[in-house]
Design a protein around this motif. Structure first.
Motif, PDB file in Angstrom:
ATOM      1  N   MET A   1     -10.787 -11.435   7.385  1.00 48.78           N
ATOM      2  CA  MET A   1      -9.950 -11.232   6.199  1.00 48.78           C
ATOM      3  C   MET A   1      -8.578 -10.696   6.607  1.00 48.78           C
ATOM      4  O   MET A   1      -8.434 -10.032   7.638  1.00 48.78           O
ATOM      5  N   ALA A   2      -7.612 -10.954   5.765  1.00 46.20           N
ATOM      6  CA  ALA A   2      -6.248 -10.519   6.049  1.00 46.20           C
ATOM      7  C   ALA A   2      -6.074  -9.039   5.731  1.00 46.20           C
ATOM      8  O   ALA A   2      -6.745  -8.473   4.867  1.00 46.20           O
ATOM      9  N   THR A   3      -5.145  -8.431   6.442  1.00 45.67           N
ATOM     10  CA  THR A   3      -4.790  -7.043   6.167  1.00 45.67           C
ATOM     11  C   THR A   3      -4.099  -6.948   4.812  1.00 45.67           C
ATOM     12  O   THR A   3      -3.326  -7.828   4.431  1.00 45.67           O
ATOM     13  N   GLU A   4      -4.385  -5.882   4.071  1.00 48.75           N
ATOM     14  CA  GLU A   4      -3.681  -5.650   2.827  1.00 48.75           C
ATOM     15  C   GLU A   4      -3.252  -4.198   2.720  1.00 48.75           C
ATOM     16  O   GLU A   4      -3.753  -3.323   3.439  1.00 48.75           O
ATOM     17  N   GLN A   5      -2.313  -3.949   1.837  1.00 53.68           N
ATOM     18  CA  GLN A   5      -1.804  -2.602   1.602  1.00 53.68           C
ATOM     19  C   GLN A   5      -2.181  -2.144   0.203  1.00 53.68           C
ATOM     20  O   GLN A   5      -2.190  -2.938  -0.746  1.00 53.68           O
ATOM     21  N   ILE A   6      -2.473  -0.859   0.088  1.00 57.90           N
ATOM     22  CA  ILE A   6      -2.801  -0.239  -1.195  1.00 57.90           C
ATOM     23  C   ILE A   6      -1.904   0.976  -1.377  1.00 57.90           C
ATOM     24  O   ILE A   6      -1.827   1.841  -0.501  1.00 57.90           O
ATOM     25  N   ALA A   7      -1.212   1.047  -2.500  1.00 54.13           N
ATOM     26  CA  ALA A   7      -0.360   2.199  -2.812  1.00 54.13           C
ATOM     27  C   ALA A   7      -1.166   3.239  -3.577  1.00 54.13           C
ATOM     28  O   ALA A   7      -1.887   2.906  -4.524  1.00 54.13           O
ATOM     29  N   ILE A   8      -1.036   4.494  -3.160  1.00 55.87           N
ATOM     30  CA  ILE A   8      -1.726   5.617  -3.803  1.00 55.87           C
ATOM     31  C   ILE A   8      -0.681   6.527  -4.426  1.00 55.87           C
ATOM     32  O   ILE A   8       0.157   7.103  -3.714  1.00 55.87           O
ATOM     33  N   LEU A   9      -0.722   6.654  -5.754  1.00 53.26           N
ATOM     34  CA  LEU A   9       0.214   7.503  -6.493  1.00 53.26           C
ATOM     35  C   LEU A   9      -0.507   8.727  -7.026  1.00 53.26           C
ATOM     36  O   LEU A   9      -1.719   8.705  -7.232  1.00 53.26           O
TER      37      LEU A   9
ATOM     38  N   TYR B   1       4.722   8.909  -2.284  1.00 54.18           N
ATOM     39  CA  TYR B   1       3.436   8.237  -2.465  1.00 54.18           C
ATOM     40  C   TYR B   1       2.922   7.822  -1.091  1.00 54.18           C
ATOM     41  O   TYR B   1       3.607   8.001  -0.077  1.00 54.18           O
ATOM     42  N   VAL B   2       1.691   7.302  -1.045  1.00 59.87           N
ATOM     43  CA  VAL B   2       1.054   6.937   0.214  1.00 59.87           C
ATOM     44  C   VAL B   2       0.702   5.454   0.207  1.00 59.87           C
ATOM     45  O   VAL B   2       0.308   4.909  -0.837  1.00 59.87           O
ATOM     46  N   VAL B   3       0.833   4.820   1.361  1.00 62.35           N
ATOM     47  CA  VAL B   3       0.387   3.438   1.542  1.00 62.35           C
ATOM     48  C   VAL B   3      -0.753   3.424   2.556  1.00 62.35           C
ATOM     49  O   VAL B   3      -0.603   3.926   3.678  1.00 62.35           O
ATOM     50  N   LEU B   4      -1.903   2.886   2.138  1.00 64.37           N
ATOM     51  CA  LEU B   4      -3.014   2.624   3.044  1.00 64.37           C
ATOM     52  C   LEU B   4      -2.963   1.160   3.451  1.00 64.37           C
ATOM     53  O   LEU B   4      -2.707   0.288   2.620  1.00 64.37           O
ATOM     54  N   GLU B   5      -3.226   0.887   4.720  1.00 69.63           N
ATOM     55  CA  GLU B   5      -3.200  -0.498   5.202  1.00 69.63           C
ATOM     56  C   GLU B   5      -4.434  -0.767   6.039  1.00 69.63           C
ATOM     57  O   GLU B   5      -4.789   0.011   6.930  1.00 69.63           O
ATOM     58  N   GLY B   6      -5.128  -1.861   5.724  1.00 67.71           N
ATOM     59  CA  GLY B   6      -6.320  -2.223   6.466  1.00 67.71           C
ATOM     60  C   GLY B   6      -6.923  -3.491   5.920  1.00 67.71           C
ATOM     61  O   GLY B   6      -6.342  -4.180   5.080  1.00 67.71           O
ATOM     62  N   VAL B   7      -8.131  -3.784   6.387  1.00 68.78           N
ATOM     63  CA  VAL B   7      -8.855  -4.979   5.966  1.00 68.78           C
ATOM     64  C   VAL B   7      -9.976  -4.548   5.022  1.00 68.78           C
ATOM     65  O   VAL B   7     -10.794  -3.692   5.386  1.00 68.78           O
TER      66      VAL B   7
END
Length: 254
Positions: free
Chosen positions: A1-9, A189-195
């Motif tokens: 699967m491709a890497t994606e980013q998730i924003a945490i507010l 804010y925070v960005v998480l990045e992973g699969v």
């Protein structure tokens, strides 16, 4: 699967100008998943608009301590609390009190748990300068989190100061505050990045800080004749909590 980013507010606190600046940055980065750790309301002038916006753009909105107690403020409560309560529409008050207390996900094989303040309660504060016992407690299974395997990574808000700590393979991070930062005068804010999923893969965690038009937001508060304006202006301009002097640590942030 491709890497994606998730924003945490977290902790927008009625500051729509800061929220829109953060959302614009998230869009510029191509991030489509946004999770919100609560406290949309109180302290700032536009809780109603912020709740509408987070409901529109966030796939999850976790309940914060202000989201929990503000709708229950009585008519004879403190003037500022009644003002912030009544700035919300009645259905919004019910909506924010029904928000979940916790959200779990997996990214790059890491079990991630998100809540507003602590695994104990939305009203139990864990400061930046926490004890080892408090650190361990953030990973516990409780009535708030529900049963399940212990997380590898826990994220929260509440103290308005972004940081990251790792001990013995477990990481605790704070997303900071979008609208009322008390570590430096910016939106955070925070960005998480992973699969997505349980298979091990590269993983990243980044704190993002943005400048925004603080004076424009303060002008809205003045026009609305918002209570506690002077204290709010001090916090937005200096990132010093209203109950502290400039030389005291951020551990007392709220």
């Amino acid at each position: 699967m491709a890497t994606e980013q998730i924003a945490i507010l977290s902790d927008v606190h009625g500051n729509l100008t800061a929220l829109e600046a953060v959302l614009a940055d998230i869009e510029r980065r191509g991030i489509t998943r946004i999770l919100n750790l609560g406290d949309d309301v109180g302290k700032g002038p536009r809780g109603r608009a912020v709740v509408d916006r987070t409901e529109q753009v966030c796939e999850v909105n976790v309940r914060g301590n202000w989201d929990d107690f503000l709708p229950a403020i009585a008519d004879d409560g403190p003037d500022e609390m009644v003002w912030w309560r009544d700035e919300l529409r009645p259905e919004q008050r019910e909506l924010i009190r029904r928000r979940p207390l916790c959200h779990d996900l997996q990214l790059s094989g890491r079990r991630i748990r998100l809540f507003h303040a602590s695994a104990t309660s939305v009203h139990t504060r864990v400061h930046v300068d926490h004890t080892r016992e408090e650190f361990a407690g953030m990973f516990a299974a409780t009535d708030l989190t529900g049963p399940g395997p212990e997380p590898d990574l826990v994220g929260y808000g509440d103290v308005h100061a972004a940081y990251q700590r790792t001990r013995r393979g477990r990481t605790l991070f704070n997303a900071g505050s979008v609208g009322n930062a008390l570590d430096e005068p910016s939106a955070a804010y925070v960005v998480l990045e992973g699969v997505p999923g349980q298979d091990p893969a590269p993983f990243g965690l980044q704190v993002v800080r943005l400048s925004y038009d603080v004076e424009a937001e303060l002008a809205v508060a003045r026009e609305a004749d918002m209570p506690q304006y002077a204290a709010w202006a001090q916090e937005l301009r200096t990132a010093v909590y209203r109950g502290l002097s400039a030389v005291e640590p951020v551990g007392g942030a709220r």
